[in-house]
Write an enzyme that holds these catalytic residues in place. Sequence first.
Site, PDB file in Angstrom:
ATOM      1  N   CYS A 117      50.715 -94.257   4.016  1.00 23.59           N
ATOM      2  CA  CYS A 117      49.791 -94.625   2.944  1.00 23.59           C
ATOM      3  C   CYS A 117      48.595 -93.691   2.947  1.00 23.59           C
ATOM      4  O   CYS A 117      47.883 -93.591   3.951  1.00 23.59           O
ATOM      5  CB  CYS A 117      49.333 -96.064   3.094  1.00 23.59           C
ATOM      6  SG  CYS A 117      48.388 -96.594   1.666  1.00 23.59           S
TER       7      CYS A 117
ATOM      8  N   GLY B 286      59.077 -98.957  -7.900  1.00 19.19           N
ATOM      9  CA  GLY B 286      57.662 -99.231  -7.640  1.00 19.19           C
ATOM     10  C   GLY B 286      56.841 -99.398  -8.890  1.00 19.19           C
ATOM     11  O   GLY B 286      56.852-100.447  -9.533  1.00 19.19           O
TER      12      GLY B 286
END
Lengths: 260, 260, 304, 304
Positions: free
Chosen positions: D131, D266
């Site tokens: 991330c 996503g």
Amino acid sequence: MEEYIRKQIDQELTIISNEKIANDVYRMSLNGDTSLITAPGQFINIKVPGFYLRRPISISDYDDEGVTIIYKVVGNGTDALCRMRPGDTLMCLMGLGNGFDVNACGDHTLLVGGGVGTPPIYGLAKALLALGKRVTVVLGFGSQGDVFYEDEFKDLSKILSGKDLDVRVATVDGSYGTKGFVTDCLKGLDDVTDYCACGPIPMLKALYGYYDGKILGQLSFEERMGCGFGACVGCSLNTKSGFKKVCKDGPIFWSQDVIF
Amino acid sequence: MEEYIRKQIDQELTIISNEKIANDVYRMSLNGDTSLITAPGQFINIKVPGFYLRRPISISDYDDEGVTIIYKVVGNGTDALCRMRPGDTLMCLMGLGNGFDVNACGDHTLLVGGGVGTPPIYGLAKALLALGKRVTVVLGFGSQGDVFYEDEFKDLSKILSGKDLDVRVATVDGSYGTKGFVTDCLKGLDDVTDYCACGPIPMLKALYGYYDGKILGQLSFEERMGCGFGACVGCSLNTKSGFKKVCKDGPIFWSQDVIF
Amino acid sequence: MVDISTELSGVKLDNPIIPASGTFGFGAEFNNLYDINILGSFSFKGTTKEPRFGNPTPRIAECRDGMINSVGLANPGIDAVINEELPALRDVFHKPIIANISGFSVDEYKYCCERMNKEDQVEILEVNISCPNVHAGGMAFGTTPDAAAEVTAAVKSVTDKPVYMKLSPNVTSITDIAVACEAAGADGISLINTLLGMRIDIKRGRPVIANKMGGFSGPAIFPVAVRMVYQVYDAVNIPIIGMGGVSTAEDVIEMMMAGASAVEVGAANLVDPFTCPKIIERLPKLCEELKINKLTDIIGRAHG
Amino acid sequence: MVDISTELSGVKLDNPIIPASGTFGFGAEFNNLYDINILGSFSFKGTTKEPRFGNPTPRIAECRDGMINSVGLANPGIDAVINEELPALRDVFHKPIIANISGFSVDEYKYCCERMNKEDQVEILEVNISCPNVHAGGMAFGTTPDAAAEVTAAVKSVTDKPVYMKLSPNVTSITDIAVACEAAGADGISLINTLLGMRIDIKRGRPVIANKMGGFSGPAIFPVAVRMVYQVYDAVNIPIIGMGGVSTAEDVIEMMMAGASAVEVGAANLVDPFTCPKIIERLPKLCEELKINKLTDIIGRAHG
């Protein structure tokens, strides 16, 4: 696919009209299924062709046939929106957000709209007047050319209760109405029981400070959103009762919950 | 901006008709400025809304008012193209590529089209017949359902010279015309002076082998293109006279230049 | 009157718009379409020592809002560029030219830069150490600070023209590479080259392009380009030519606010050959709307 | 009848469609809209040891065919996830769950994975070492093979569930990272996480999002994702969950032909909440058109 679908929030709406009503401000009426709209202050999330993310726009008014939105051109997406024409269609996620709690409103609710925060206040005023409640409306704008909907608010009064509605307007530069901010228009409103407001954060903060916890308010917040229905956690707000999603837990929050 | 512009090749064309004429094959007529088209065998490069690269499509026919293209649906871009309707507009780069050299054609030119390589052969036949030249047409397709434009070729003859045009059709599966390939349709054409062909590489190669350098041909090549006007060098072809751009130096190359 | 001129290492440009190498050939195709003297400059087709056909075809694939190319440094070789292309260009183009140089060894970079050093109209050398298309080629140099510095130092030793190192975005730390180039004497940084991308034809079950992968460019990659220009602006003190998906005057402003002194326009030239004139026409008006009087004032403004 | 089922390390999925972590919360919002049991699986919101507000707002920016988020691992913390979210999910979702775990130290990864190991419905652990949103966080682990391997080995030591390492694409060599994870015991690889991107608001001359940069996702990044899945498929012998801009059934097929055994969806969930049902509905028909009888037959097909 129908058997999996529980709530089809993505509806196709057809543009009926799309007209400029103030500097950079447009009103669009759309026809379509409005059954998912449950309260004033909710919003729809519009897929503007050619843009990836949807545009969340608050509902100004709605009935069984369709919705009216009022939006400001602030970028490429809203610019494209203002160029769309009657007959064009838009996919919209319908009935998003919590909306104002009209049942929680008291005997005399102050309704405050700042700039393009004004539209949801119109729908709220209509709902409260329909319930026979008393309201006073205060609108704040930058300048005379930004002002809209003063007459529409006044008309509401005539239609719904037959007597004049107190509608006050402030402009920052004094070119129309009271010079200053919405908080400069509150004289003689000592019997106000509660307030509902939508507009820029400094305006919400000023109202919160003005009433200093003495009466409670329902405040509508804006934030850049990813999805608009609570999935991406893009639009979080830290409140006294924890982290909230502006799109799903809001956009309306009680004043005592807000951390200014 | 006009003062800088030397040649405005990007023209807006309006769709007049768009109809299916064979399996996955469509004919589209467009209205617009055709002044940049100079020879049969050239192509236009079409901006299909929603797609990044343009689609190069060869010109089947043109006059002062517009162009006709024939295209096969092979992917998302051409699929979107076939869904467009009369009145829709398309931005097109006009008059791209070298085109066939009609003046270089001899007394009896064999014209060969394979599948969607057929359309530019139609415009070429029309041009040669208008010059009073003799042509024989051979078309190759996969199967009966793929065949198109046999009648249009025959009609050309009537209009332009009043006597029957020799049009031969081969299908790979034998469901229509001669069973086999275009090279199976060349009997009795011993006085052919030269040939012009557009179609898949194996067809061009078979023709090249059949005539074995005895007569010369003009061969139209296809390649995935970036720009269509010679800028990106995406569609290169290595020839006996050096590296060539299919889009700009071609799409037509002389048979003696080609390396098979 | 808005001043949209800019400057790269002392080279004055009437405006910041520079067609990117590999999307503009040697200018002839576009000069047929419009007077290319309206450009700030242009960066010609990446040139190598030897002529190159490039990679096998097909070498173009489409993407959403972008494209992949594996042209593979197709070019006529430096002899033909100097003897044929540059003289022809000289006749029609009177603005500074950026020579884009690629190579497969340090010596080859040196050789080409030394040759280009003698070409008067060439005012800047843009050294591509990033083209991802050639198996044995450029990729290696652009992916480590040491190799990037080695090429930089080598070409600086043979030219007195400003040297701009053109960086690959396919690295963990773009700032490490940029800093190494600056330390080795680079006069400026060009970025970003293409991202390495791939498409598969699902009907055939095979890569669309013959070489499997290629350089991904177009509006899709713009946010990566803005991010890297922003990071490199913070890391070095030499000018930046920003590129990567730039298609509009708004993109040019955004790229300059991130830190670019000038901006290259690449893939957009291929889908709309009039992209550069449109941007140049729009730029002064956009500056007025944004209350920008002098375009160079906004370079790096987003660092605030 | 087309068989669209697939398998990840012995975990059978009815179909390869998995909403990606961070775009599907803990399922409740979507379960209001459709029966989420039609999904192959889903990867829940990235969970850390402590509750997190995440980064300051605004933390969303729009791009052409994509978006940037800097949500910054906002989540209720592992206690609340285990005590509140998972029991609620258990009532409505009866398919395998993928637990997405993030951390700021090896110990924190271990702690969270050990806790998740006891949750029966969690069948796969997806460990996010990529991330890009958190300054002190995940980024570092995913950018070197050694750090990626260290996290892999640590979490493997505390769980007997399959561990899928979720990789960052912001690296010079994705295969080096993937190979290191495999060598350290990873059961599979998830890729790609978001590209690091940035947008600037040219009216204000400031980054759009408060944290300046963020994770760039959406159809724009699909060609980079396909390329990396293709490369990693060649480099490792463990299954791959492919993701990055997947929005259509065609994208799913392309990702699987590149080498993915299953596919995460996503950003597309955010702009069209019905994306996954639409893909699942379309997939068998598309397979028929492409003459695919069994979807797992096409995994890696593009490698020829």
